[in-house]
Write an enzyme that holds these catalytic residues in place. Structure first.
Site, PDB file in Angstrom:
ATOM      1  N   TYR A 141       0.835  -1.202   0.000  1.00 56.36           N
ATOM      2  CA  TYR A 141       0.000   0.000   0.000  1.00 56.36           C
ATOM      3  C   TYR A 141       0.871   1.256   0.000  1.00 56.36           C
ATOM      4  O   TYR A 141       0.616   2.213  -0.744  1.00 56.36           O
ATOM      5  CB  TYR A 141      -0.909  -0.013   1.234  1.00 56.36           C
ATOM      6  CG  TYR A 141      -1.607   1.306   1.502  1.00 56.36           C
ATOM      7  CD1 TYR A 141      -2.675   1.718   0.696  1.00 56.36           C
ATOM      8  CD2 TYR A 141      -1.201   2.135   2.543  1.00 56.36           C
ATOM      9  CE1 TYR A 141      -3.314   2.932   0.932  1.00 56.36           C
ATOM     10  CE2 TYR A 141      -1.835   3.341   2.789  1.00 56.36           C
ATOM     11  CZ  TYR A 141      -2.898   3.731   1.984  1.00 56.36           C
ATOM     12  OH  TYR A 141      -3.527   4.934   2.224  1.00 56.36           O
ATOM     13  N   HIS A 142       1.916   1.238   0.795  1.00 62.43           N
ATOM     14  CA  HIS A 142       2.826   2.371   0.884  1.00 62.43           C
ATOM     15  C   HIS A 142       3.539   2.605  -0.448  1.00 62.43           C
ATOM     16  O   HIS A 142       3.631   3.740  -0.932  1.00 62.43           O
ATOM     17  CB  HIS A 142       3.846   2.116   1.993  1.00 62.43           C
ATOM     18  CG  HIS A 142       4.789   3.248   2.240  1.00 62.43           C
ATOM     19  ND1 HIS A 142       6.003   3.355   1.588  1.00 62.43           N
ATOM     20  CD2 HIS A 142       4.709   4.326   3.045  1.00 62.43           C
ATOM     21  CE1 HIS A 142       6.620   4.447   1.998  1.00 62.43           C
ATOM     22  NE2 HIS A 142       5.866   5.054   2.878  1.00 62.43           N
ATOM     23  N   HIS A 143       4.033   1.538  -1.055  1.00 58.49           N
ATOM     24  CA  HIS A 143       4.742   1.661  -2.330  1.00 58.49           C
ATOM     25  C   HIS A 143       3.844   2.268  -3.407  1.00 58.49           C
ATOM     26  O   HIS A 143       4.265   3.168  -4.147  1.00 58.49           O
ATOM     27  CB  HIS A 143       5.239   0.292  -2.788  1.00 58.49           C
ATOM     28  CG  HIS A 143       6.620  -0.030  -2.310  1.00 58.49           C
ATOM     29  ND1 HIS A 143       7.700   0.780  -2.549  1.00 58.49           N
ATOM     30  CD2 HIS A 143       7.103  -1.090  -1.601  1.00 58.49           C
ATOM     31  CE1 HIS A 143       8.792   0.245  -2.025  1.00 58.49           C
ATOM     32  NE2 HIS A 143       8.449  -0.883  -1.434  1.00 58.49           N
TER      33      HIS A 143
END
Length: 270
Positions: A141-143
């Site tokens: 999700y962060h990427h």
């Protein structure tokens, strides 16, 4: 801040930021293609690896992490020098609102390098999939969201970008150095892993603060170039990161089902 600290290198001086900004304005939506291919790789790769033995990949992992660590360290030094110079000579508001970070000396190259780096950084997940390690939600999700938001924001040269990028460079310089040491077989204190996660939590909190400052100054009619859509998306992104990193920190270091220390921050690498 000394003049020497802000001296431009030849590759920084020759960098054409106008062409870079123009390219991003025309091509930023390609970040969605990268994100889609990334998700497809995760799904396909995990399916294929179910029937295979895991790969060790320690040497490639050391090289990968070390490369990103060196890149982040140089980025942190160069953007940090510029931001400190603006902060000390012109004040907090100028450091947040000035678009000079995108086209000024020293920082212009590293601003563009930062947003472009979010595409190859997706390769972090390659090691997790091929080594058959647990892929947590926070990681992918962060990427994806950082990639989309970075490309989306750079094209508009929005206020706050200097703070966002410099903080990320700083955190990544420590984080990828940690990963390189772990992959190389060095024993690193668990407290250092906790410190990295705490710095990431602080980064997300600071991101929310910067967004608030941009919004406040815009409402007061002061020159702080951004737009409400960007502020909303950025605030939601940073707030979600803040919650997820807090949850990770608790589960990794204090929860009953603790994650491995090597899962520090958004990845499990060991």
């Amino acid at each position: 801040m000394s003049v020497l600290a802000l001296q431009e290198y030849e590759f920084e001086r020759q960098f054409n930021e106008d062409e870079a900004i123009r390219w991003m304005q025309e091509n930023w939506k390609k970040s969605f293609l990268f994100a889609a291919l990334y998700v497809a790789f995760i799904l396909g790769g995990r399916h294929v690896m179910k029937q295979r033995e895991k790969f060790e990949l320690r040497k490639p992992l050391v090289l990968w992490s070390l490369t990103l660590a060196v890149f982040s360290i140089f980025g942190a030094i160069r953007t940090g020098s510029y931001m400190m110079h603006i902060l000390m000579t012109k004040g907090l508001q100028q450091s947040v609102c000035d678009q000079g970070f995108y086209n000024g000396p020293v920082s212009k190259f590293w601003a563009y390098a930062f947003v472009l780096s979010k595409a190859p950084e997706l390769g972090d997940t390659l090691f997790i999939v091929l080594r058959k390690q647990k892929l947590i939600f926070l990681h992918w999700y962060h990427h994806i969201t950082v990639l989309l938001y970075s490309w989306y924001s750079y094209k508009d040269m929005v206020a706050g970008g200097g703070w966002f990028m410099t903080m990320n460079y700083l955190v990544h310089s420590v984080m990828y150095s940690y990963y390189a040491l772990r992959a190389a077989g060095f024993k690193v204190s668990r407290k250092f892993a906790m410190f990295i996660t705490l710095t990431q939590i602080t980064q997300m909190l600071m991101g929310c603060v910067v967004n608030y400052l941009v919004y406040s100054w815009m409402q007061q009619g002061q020159e702080c170039p951004s737009h409400m859509q960007n502020i909303v998306w950025s605030s939601l992104m940073y707030l979600s990161y803040f919650v997820l990193f807090i949850q990770f920190f608790y589960e990794a270091y204090f929860g009953k089902s603790k994650l491995s220390a090597s899962a520090v921050t958004k990845k499990k690498r060991e």
